[in-house]
Design an enzyme around this catalytic site. Structure first.
Site, PDB file in Angstrom:
ATOM      1  N   LYS A  52       0.687  -1.548  -0.212  1.00 57.07           N
ATOM      2  CA  LYS A  52      -0.027   0.029   0.320  1.00 57.07           C
ATOM      3  C   LYS A  52       1.006   1.243  -0.309  1.00 57.07           C
ATOM      4  O   LYS A  52       0.748   2.103  -0.924  1.00 57.07           O
ATOM      5  CB  LYS A  52      -0.883  -0.079   1.240  1.00 57.07           C
ATOM      6  N   GLN A  96      -4.075  -2.092  10.407  1.00 52.15           N
ATOM      7  CA  GLN A  96      -4.320  -3.141   9.259  1.00 52.15           C
ATOM      8  C   GLN A  96      -4.461  -3.868  10.329  1.00 52.15           C
ATOM      9  O   GLN A  96      -4.494  -4.435  11.534  1.00 52.15           O
ATOM     10  CB  GLN A  96      -2.640  -3.288   8.751  1.00 52.15           C
ATOM     11  N   ASP A 119     -10.923   3.038   4.228  1.00 51.60           N
ATOM     12  CA  ASP A 119     -10.692   1.376   4.281  1.00 51.60           C
ATOM     13  C   ASP A 119     -12.305   1.315   3.648  1.00 51.60           C
ATOM     14  O   ASP A 119     -12.771  -0.089   3.914  1.00 51.60           O
ATOM     15  CB  ASP A 119     -10.361   0.743   5.333  1.00 51.60           C
TER      16      ASP A 119
HETATM   17  N1  GUN Z   1      -6.785  -6.885   6.665  1.00 55.41           N
HETATM   18  C1  GUN Z   1      -7.534  -7.666   5.076  1.00 55.41           C
HETATM   19  N2  GUN Z   1      -7.720  -6.812   4.880  1.00 55.41           N
HETATM   20  C2  GUN Z   1      -7.475  -5.374   4.676  1.00 55.41           C
HETATM   21  C3  GUN Z   1      -8.250  -4.141   3.954  1.00 55.41           C
HETATM   22  O1  GUN Z   1      -8.246  -4.362   3.293  1.00 55.41           O
HETATM   23  N3  GUN Z   1      -8.157  -3.268   4.800  1.00 55.41           N
HETATM   24  C4  GUN Z   1      -7.236  -3.438   6.459  1.00 55.41           C
HETATM   25  N4  GUN Z   1      -7.135  -2.461   7.457  1.00 55.41           N
HETATM   26  N5  GUN Z   1      -7.199  -4.625   6.899  1.00 55.41           N
HETATM   27  C5  GUN Z   1      -7.493  -5.368   6.210  1.00 55.41           C
END
Ligand code: GUN
Length: 291
Positions: A52, A96, A119
Site C-alpha cells: 500500500k 491494518q 477502508d
Molecule cells: N486486512 C485484510 N484486508 C484488509 C483491508 O482491506 N484493510 C485493512 N485495514 N486490513 C485488512
C-alpha cells in the site's frame, strides 16, 4: 474463458490517479496523504501494508506508516488514531487488520474519523453503503465491482453466490450485488461455514464470489458451465517449483475450473491489485473533498 486481469486494470487506474495528482499539484493543492497503522509483524499484514505504501509513492501520494509492537495498549493505539484524525495534512487512515486479541477491533474501527476511513469499515460508512448513498466503499468489494464493470460482465437478474461472510468482503459484497445499480441487481445468496448443501448452491451460481480463505476449495464439480468466478483468496504455500520456495493459491482450483468459466480472476493478479487501487481511489476522493 476470459481472464479478469486485475493487475492490468489496477495499473490503468493507478495511471489515471497519477494524472489527477499531477493536476491537483498544478492547481496549487497538496499531495493526497494516506496514513497506515501496523501493529506487530505478521508476515501477510507486513506485505500488504508495504504494498500500500509503495503504491502511494507510485501515484505521487504522501504516505505515513506508523508501527507499534504487538504489546501496544488499546489506549496508545486510540490516542494515535485521534492524533491522525486531527491532522489536517492526512486525508486517509487505515489500521491494518487483524489486530492482536487484546485490542477491540470494533472500538478501533469506530475511532477512525468516518471522513478519513478510506477502508470503508466504519459503521457510519457501512450504513451509507447499505443505503446506496455516496461513501468510501470497502476496497476489495469496490475492486470487484470495478472489474465486473470494466469487463462488462452481465449482472442484472443473475444469481450471485458469495462464499464467506466476513465484514471486509462477503457481507458488503452481498449488499452491493443486490443493489439497484450496475454492477448489481443480482439475486444474492450469502453462504458461510454453517450453510447446508453448499456444493448444490454453488452449482446454481451465475456469478460466484469466493472469500473464505481455504486454498483451492472450489473445484470443477461445484460450478456450472459459463459461471463468472471472482476468487478473493490468497494462501501462501510451499513450492519446489518457484525460486522463492513459495507460491500463492486462491480459494478456487484455477486449473480445474478454468475451462468451465465465462470469466475468472487469477491469483495472483486478480482481486489483490484491485484492492490497493481502490484504496488509492478512496484516498484521492478524500483529498479532493477538502480542496
Ligand atoms: N486486512 C485484510 N484486508 C484488509 C483491508 O482491506 N484493510 C485493512 N485495514 N486490513 C485488512
Amino acid at each position: 474463458m476470459q481472464i479478469l486481469d486485475g493487475k492490468k486494470t489496477a495499473s490503468d487506474i493507478k495511471e489515471d490517479i497519477a494524472v489527477e495528482v499531477a493536476n491537483l499539484l498544478a492547481s496549487g493543492s497538496k499531495k493526497p496523504h494516506l496514513a497506515a497503522i501496523l501493529v506487530g509483524s505478521d508476515g501477510a499484514s507486513e506485505t500488504y501494508v508495504n504494498a500500500k505504501v509503495k503504491a502511494c509513492e507510485r501515484v505521487g501520494f504522501d504516505s505515513t506508516l506508523v508501527r507499534f509492537e504487538t504489546d501496544v495498549t488499546e489506549e496508545e493505539l486510540l490516542s494515535e488514531i485521534e492524533k491522525i484524525n486531527n491532522n489536517s495534512d492526512i486525508d486517509g487512515l487505515i489500521v491494518q487488520l487483524p489486530l492482536p486479541s487484546h485490542i477491540n477491533e470494533m472500538k478501533v474501527t469506530e475511532a477512525i474519523s468516518p471522513k478519513k476511513d478510506v477502508d470503508g469499515f466504519h459503521p457510519e460508512n457501512i450504513g451509507r453503503m447499505t443505503l446506496n448513498s455516496p461513501t468510501f466503499l470497502p476496497a476489495t468489494p469496490a475492486g470487484i465491482l470495478e472489474l465486473l464493470e470494466r469487463y462488462k460482465v452481465e449482472t442484472v437478474g443473475k444469481h450471485c453466490v458469495i462464499v464467506g461472510r466476513s465484514n471486509i468482503v462477503g457481507l458488503p459484497m452481498s449488499i452491493l450485488m443486490a443493489q439497484k445499480s450496475y454492477p448489481g441487481n443480482c439475486t444474492v445468496t450469502l453462504t458461510h461455514s454453517k450453510t447446508h448443501n453448499l456444493k448444490e448452491i454453488c452449482k446454481t451460481a451465475d456469478i460466484l464470489i469466493v472469500a473464505l480463505g481455504k486454498a483451492e476449495f472450489v473445484t470443477a464439480d461445484m460450478i456450472k458451465e459459463g459461471v463468472c468466478i471472482i476468487d478473493v483468496g490468497i494462501t501462501r504455500v510451499k513450492s519446489d517449483k518457484t525460486k522463492s520456495g513459495w507460491k500463492l493459491l486462491g480459494d478456487v482450483a484455477f486449473e480445474s475450473v478454468k475451462d468451465k468459466c465465462s470469466f475468472i480472476t487469477p491469483v495472483p493478479g486478480g482481486v489483490g491489485p484491485m484492492t490497493i487501487a481502490m484504496l488509492l481511489k478512496n484516498t484521492l476522493i478524500s483529498a479532493k473533498g477538502k480542496t
